[in-house]
Scaffold this motif. Structure first.
Motif, PDB file in Angstrom:
ATOM      1  N   ILE A 175      35.006  24.323  64.576  1.00 50.46           N
ATOM      2  CA  ILE A 175      33.610  23.902  64.383  1.00 50.46           C
ATOM      3  C   ILE A 175      33.295  23.757  62.900  1.00 50.46           C
ATOM      4  O   ILE A 175      32.576  22.834  62.493  1.00 50.46           O
ATOM      5  N   ASN A 176      33.834  24.646  62.074  1.00 53.08           N
ATOM      6  CA  ASN A 176      33.623  24.510  60.630  1.00 53.08           C
ATOM      7  C   ASN A 176      34.220  23.194  60.108  1.00 53.08           C
ATOM      8  O   ASN A 176      33.649  22.551  59.224  1.00 53.08           O
ATOM      9  N   GLY A 177      35.356  22.796  60.664  1.00 53.98           N
ATOM     10  CA  GLY A 177      35.925  21.512  60.290  1.00 53.98           C
ATOM     11  C   GLY A 177      35.043  20.349  60.724  1.00 53.98           C
ATOM     12  O   GLY A 177      34.883  19.359  59.997  1.00 53.98           O
ATOM     13  N   ILE A 178      34.462  20.464  61.929  1.00 55.60           N
ATOM     14  CA  ILE A 178      33.550  19.415  62.406  1.00 55.60           C
ATOM     15  C   ILE A 178      32.304  19.357  61.527  1.00 55.60           C
ATOM     16  O   ILE A 178      31.807  18.263  61.204  1.00 55.60           O
ATOM     17  N   ILE A 179      31.793  20.515  61.106  1.00 53.84           N
ATOM     18  CA  ILE A 179      30.614  20.547  60.226  1.00 53.84           C
ATOM     19  C   ILE A 179      30.930  19.893  58.885  1.00 53.84           C
ATOM     20  O   ILE A 179      30.107  19.150  58.336  1.00 53.84           O
ATOM     21  N   HIS A 180      32.137  20.163  58.367  1.00 53.05           N
ATOM     22  CA  HIS A 180      32.526  19.534  57.098  1.00 53.05           C
ATOM     23  C   HIS A 180      32.555  18.014  57.228  1.00 53.05           C
ATOM     24  O   HIS A 180      32.075  17.298  56.346  1.00 53.05           O
ATOM     25  N   ARG A 181      33.092  17.528  58.328  1.00 54.60           N
ATOM     26  CA  ARG A 181      33.128  16.088  58.535  1.00 54.60           C
ATOM     27  C   ARG A 181      31.725  15.528  58.741  1.00 54.60           C
ATOM     28  O   ARG A 181      31.407  14.430  58.283  1.00 54.60           O
ATOM     29  N   LEU A 182      30.844  16.272  59.448  1.00 54.83           N
ATOM     30  CA  LEU A 182      29.459  15.839  59.628  1.00 54.83           C
ATOM     31  C   LEU A 182      28.756  15.665  58.292  1.00 54.83           C
ATOM     32  O   LEU A 182      28.039  14.686  58.066  1.00 54.83           O
TER      33      LEU A 182
END
Length: 312
Positions: free
Chosen positions: A36-43
């Motif tokens: 999820i932290n990776g998804i937040i970074h991409r967001l």
């Protein structure tokens, strides 16, 4: 190593019990929090999936999990739970407002493959097996598209490919419902779809809350169909009347009926939906559409709305 914008311990405590569990048959999943932290970074950055920093793990894992959660409704369930917690605490202002915003699509968002036709009856065994997989794929796409417009919601405009995001926001500038359409769809045609998407579950017994206290919208939503829809549901609304409608009513005299009520003080609060749009466009992966598939981009928008609710 933590990146700016990663989940805090309090935010993770809210999401962790709701996330799907891995089973031993398919092996152990990579830590949900790291993904999820990776998804937040991409967001936040709008970077390519393969350009994600290494400390988030393999980019393929992060991309596939985001696509899976976008398709099976995991992001939507997380958002509804956070909304339910806020509603139980009396933290939702149910004087909502409705509007839309156009999202420019990157050229990489175009070119999603379409479903090929099924194999003919005289095809070989391998072709028939391939046909079975294609039929399953088509059924899955039908399931994803049953509540949304057909296609990948990419419309043509002077600026190129564009997607329109229709949303309703509560009085604290947080998205309550989201609907994606191509750019050429008029705002008024999606009003009922946006209202029907509002569904805040109860933490205890009881039906989900679907009706707001009042609705505010601009002149784009000023027509008799929308006003009748709101009256049937008993929802107070503040929508300014168009000048041509006012003139037509005046020419009809007593047959034109009374003018619709208009509360200037309530209409001033319509800026909450504009501020909600501004908040959601702070995420670069939302402000510019890079995802080819509609359901993946919708998952991206819902994930951004989830962070807004968690951090409000």
């Amino acid at each position: 190593m933590l990146s700016r914008g990663d989940l805090t311990d309090g935010e993770w405590a809210v999401l962790e019990p709701l996330l799907p569990r891995s089973d031993n048959r398919c092996g152990r999943w990579r830590d949900h929090r790291q993904v999820i932290n990776g998804i937040i970074h991409r967001l936040s950055t709008g970077c390519q999936w393969r350009k994600l920093p290494k400390h988030f793990g393999p980019w393929q894992t992060i991309h596939k999990r985001h696509a899976r959660w976008s398709a099976d409704g995991t992001w939507e369930r997380l958002l509804q739970h956070v909304q339910a917690v806020a509603d139980a605490a009396g933290d939702i202002d149910w004087n909502i407002n409705v509007d839309s915003t156009s999202i420019r699509a990157h050229q990489h968002a175009a070119g999603a493959p379409t479903d090929p036709p099924p194999a003919p009856p005289h095809a070989s065994k391998g072709a028939l097996q391939k046909s079975v997989h294609l039929r399953a794929h088509m059924l899955r796409r039908l399931f994803l598209e049953e509540a949304e417009p057909a296609g990948e919601v990419l419309g043509r405009s002077r600026g190129g490919l564009t997607t329109k995001n229709h949303l309703a926001a509560d009085g604290r500038c947080r998205p309550l419902s989201l609907v994606l359409t191509p750019r050429q769809r008029a705002d008024c045609t999606q009003f009922e779809a946006v209202m029907d998407k509002i569904r805040v579950p109860r933490l205890g017994a009881g039906r989900p809350r679907r009706l707001p206290d009042s609705v505010g919208a601009d002149k784009a939503y000023s027509n008799s169909l929308i006003r009748n829809y709101l009256r049937r549901r008993g929802i107070r609304h503040v929508i300014p009347e168009k000048s041509d409608s006012r003139t037509a009513r005046w020419h009809r005299g007593s047959d034109g009926g009374r003018p619709p009520g208009f509360d200037k003080t309530r209409y001033k609060a319509r800026n909450t939906v504009e501020r909600a749009i501004n908040k959601i466009k702070q995420f670069r992966a939302v402000a510019t559409r890079y995802d080819k598939r509609r359901h993946v981009y919708l998952g991206t928008v819902i994930a951004a709305a989830l962070l807004i609710w968690l951090r409000s």
